[in-house]
Every structure is written in C-alpha cells, then in structure tokens.
Design an enzyme around this catalytic site. Structure first.
Site, PDB file in Angstrom:
ATOM      1  N   ASP A  39       3.391 -11.063  -5.462  1.00  0.00           N
ATOM      2  CA  ASP A  39       3.062  -9.896  -5.891  1.00  0.00           C
ATOM      3  C   ASP A  39       2.960  -8.837  -4.940  1.00  0.00           C
ATOM      4  OD1 ASP A  39       2.308  -8.258  -8.654  1.00  0.00           O
ATOM      5  OD2 ASP A  39       0.291  -8.043  -7.140  1.00  0.00           O
ATOM      6  N   TYR A  56       0.045  -0.786  -1.370  1.00  0.00           N
ATOM      7  CA  TYR A  56      -0.599  -1.721  -0.572  1.00  0.00           C
ATOM      8  C   TYR A  56      -0.568  -1.411   1.116  1.00  0.00           C
ATOM      9  CZ  TYR A  56      -1.004  -4.064  -5.180  1.00  0.00           C
ATOM     10  OH  TYR A  56      -1.279  -4.607  -6.334  1.00  0.00           O
ATOM     11  N   LYS A 101       5.748  -2.648  -8.084  1.00  0.00           N
ATOM     12  CA  LYS A 101       5.184  -1.414  -8.902  1.00  0.00           C
ATOM     13  C   LYS A 101       5.597  -0.317  -8.333  1.00  0.00           C
ATOM     14  CE  LYS A 101       0.918  -4.634  -9.036  1.00  0.00           C
ATOM     15  NZ  LYS A 101       1.547  -5.426  -7.799  1.00  0.00           N
ATOM     16  N   HIS A 120       2.910   0.892 -12.212  1.00  0.00           N
ATOM     17  CA  HIS A 120       1.309   0.489 -11.936  1.00  0.00           C
ATOM     18  C   HIS A 120       0.188   1.036 -12.624  1.00  0.00           C
ATOM     19  CE1 HIS A 120      -0.510  -0.727  -7.785  1.00  0.00           C
ATOM     20  NE2 HIS A 120      -1.204  -1.178  -8.593  1.00  0.00           N
TER      21      HIS A 120
END
Length: 375
Positions: free
Chosen positions: A60, A65, A94, A127
């Site tokens: 994932d 991030y 996402k 997201h």
C-alpha cells in the site's frame, strides 16, 4: 537484512501466502498488505524488500507519504533478484486531495508510477472525499512538496495567509471519479476505489448515472475499537471490498485527538492481551487474525523486520467463536484519525464526530508523513 530473514527461516523465495479476495473486476487482491504511511526515509526500501521476502504481495502506497521513490527502489530490487515478478504483486496507491480536479487526476497518478518505477497500478483510490488541503489551481505532486506550506509554493498541503488549510470548493468527488475511470480505460490502473468516505458519500458514487465503473474497494480506519460493522455490511451488499487501515489502532499521529474510551490503545487492550496469552501470540497477531476471520482485508505498517515477519505469521491458528464474540465488548466506536483541520470543506466525511462548537484549527507545521517545509 538477508541474515535476519535467513535466521528466521526465509530464503529468497516466498514462504507464506496471504488469502485473497476477488474484486468486482475479477482480479484477486491479497487480504494482507504492508502499509508505508509514516515509514521514514532511509528505512522504507529495506522494509518493503523484507516484507516481500517474507511473503507479502500487497503493498500500500501514497504520494503524500513522501516515500514512493524508496518503495520503487524496493520493487526494482526484488524484480531484478527474481524474488517476484511485477504480476505477482498487488500494488495500490492513492489520489491526493489537492488533485481532485479532473485535469489533475492523471498527473497525480503518473508521478506515482514514475516514483514506483512501474507502468500500472492494481488499485488506485481517492484518498479522501474532500478537496482539502487544495487550491485546485494546478497539480501538486511529491516533487512540489509533500508538506504544509503557503499556497504560493504549490505544495500538496497548501495553507492560506492566515495559516488554515486551503479548500477547493469548486471540486467534487463525482467529477473526480469520472476522471479516475479514464485511467482504467487507458490501462494505467486495474481497479479504482475510495478511502475515508462515509456511507452517504459511497452511495453517491455508486449512483453516478453515467459512470462506467463502480468502486472496487473502500479503505477506512478499522480496528477493535472501531469495528465498522454497518459500513462493512453496506460494502458487502454493494460488492465493495472493505480494507482496514490503522488496523492496530496505534494512534501515534497528530491526527489522533480523541482519548481512547478504555484508557489505552487497542494494541494494549486488556481483553486482547488475555487472548495473546491464551493463544501464545502477540497482541498484534491477535488483532490481525481477528480481522482475517471477519473476512476483512487490512493494511498493517511496520519498518521493523521482526514485526513485519510477525504480522504475517497469522495463518497457523484460529480464534474460537467465543473469543471472536468477545470483541463485541470493546467496539467503542472510537475513531482517532479525524484530521479536523480539513473540516472546512463541505465534503469532509466525519462532521458528526467532531462535535458541536468545534473551532477550525490551523494547519500543522508537519504533514502526516512527518515531513515539513524547509525554511
């Protein structure tokens, strides 16, 4: 790393295998995924490689991030070493909140594909439903800054002159969804889905009259203190596979603002600790096994090789029916990931959980990935 894996009985070949669920497209998705949220620089690549060597085949990712290049390096290495092929992995990512405008959806995806060093995703989800933080003016990418910054810097987390997150009030996720569909038609993604949407918002996407595809997955917070039974039932009825994140309910993030009703986090819960002793497993293994036996896919994150392996070692025992039923007594309805600073957007999904009289907070200095603007 290699020595650690060999010491634990893992060779360069995959040793264990996650059970799968089947998406509406017919593609199988491994139920156990490695998460990369809050995986810091310098260790993310090693963690992903360790996970794949231990048997994880679902990874994932997300551009906010701020670590997708390291994840991509890990993919390149395991492909070169012959540990797995691209088609052996289920890779999910996402669409970020600042790229909800239809014309910004593809640029968002393309940067992720470049960073991950692959040419397609198995799953691409919206997201969050709200286009905030966002100005909607231009695509914002990891390369333009994955941290809160003044909107003039075009970062992924723009804030205004007063320090509040910007909100693109002209964007709505229905138009975003239709742009996501084009990515499927182009062969850039195999499945599209949602994350952090509430039931009404999911229903709205399902009812888009001119849509070609329906959501394949829903990724939402779910753990023993927030079991999401009604939402999971709704997803099952509509052939949407529910995937739990924050599956251990750790709450170690600035997004966590509500105290746990038990006085502790699920990972340290008394009932779960009792079960860990009974079954001779870790508390984390008990929680992850509980999710599997409910039929729930999940994303668990760690950068520690021991924990990565331990979190995958959940296929050799079964929690009995009486103990599974006991989890009902700790279903407090405790959501700790609220991100209230974006609730100024009308599509924010959890308004009924932030309470009457809430006063909007200013943007934090750091993003949820721990990265900040460098002055």
């Amino acid at each position: 790393m290699a020595q650690l894996l060999l010491k634990r009985g893992f060779s360069s070949k995959v040793q264990q295998k996650s059970p799968n669920v089947y998406l509406r497209s017919g593609q199988s998705m491994p139920m156990v995924a490695l998460g990369t949220w809050k995986a810091p620089p310098g260790v993310t690549q090693t963690a992903v490689e360790a996970a794949i060597k231990a048997g994880y085949t679902n990874i994932d990712c997300a551009n906010d991030y701020n670590n997708e290049p390291e994840v991509g390096n890990a993919f390149t290495n395991v492909f070169k070493q012959g540990i797995v092929k691209r088609e052996d992995l289920f890779i999910q990512a996402k669409l970020w909140n600042s790229n909800h405008k239809p014309e910004h959806v593809k640029p968002d995806l393309m940067q992720t594909l470049i960073d991950l060093k692959i040419d397609y995703l198995d799953s691409f989800v919206i997201h969050w439903p709200q286009a905030a933080p966002s100005t909607g003016n231009a695509p914002t990418l990891r390369t333009t800054g994955a941290y809160p910054a003044h909107y003039s810097k075009n970062s992924m987390f723009p804030y205004d002159d007063d320090g509040y997150f910007c909100a693109d009030l002209s964007s709505h996720y229905v138009e975003t969804w239709l742009a996501m569909e084009e990515l499927v038609d182009e062969g850039l993604v195999k499945n599209i889905g949602l994350s952090n949407f509430n039931r009404k918002q999911i229903e709205e996407v399902l009812n888009i009259s001119n849509a070609k595809y329906k959501p394949a997955t829903l990724q939402n917070e779910c753990h023993p203190y927030l079991q999401q039974k009604d939402l999971i039932d709704y997803c099952n009825i509509n052939n949407i596979k529910f995937q739990a994140f924050s599956v251990l309910g750790s709450g170690n993030t600035h997004l966590a603002i509500n105290d746990s009703p038990s006085g502790t986090i699920p990972l340290q819960d008394k009932y779960i600790t009792e079960l860990s002793k009974k079954y001779n497993k870790t508390n984390a293994q008990i929680i992850l096994r509980w999710q599997l036996q409910r039929g729930i896919s999940f994303v668990s994150k760690s950068v520690n090789p021991d924990r990565i392996i331990s979190n995958f070692d959940i296929f050799d025992f079964e929690i009995d029916d009486h103990d599974m039923k006991g989890f009902d007594s700790i279903n407090y309805g405790w959501r700790h990931l609220l991100w209230r600073e974006t609730s100024n957007h009308p599509d924010y999904p959890f308004k009924d959980e932030i309470g009457y009289g809430y006063v909007l907070e200013k943007a934090p200095l750091e993003s949820s990935s721990g990265t900040a603007d460098v002055k």
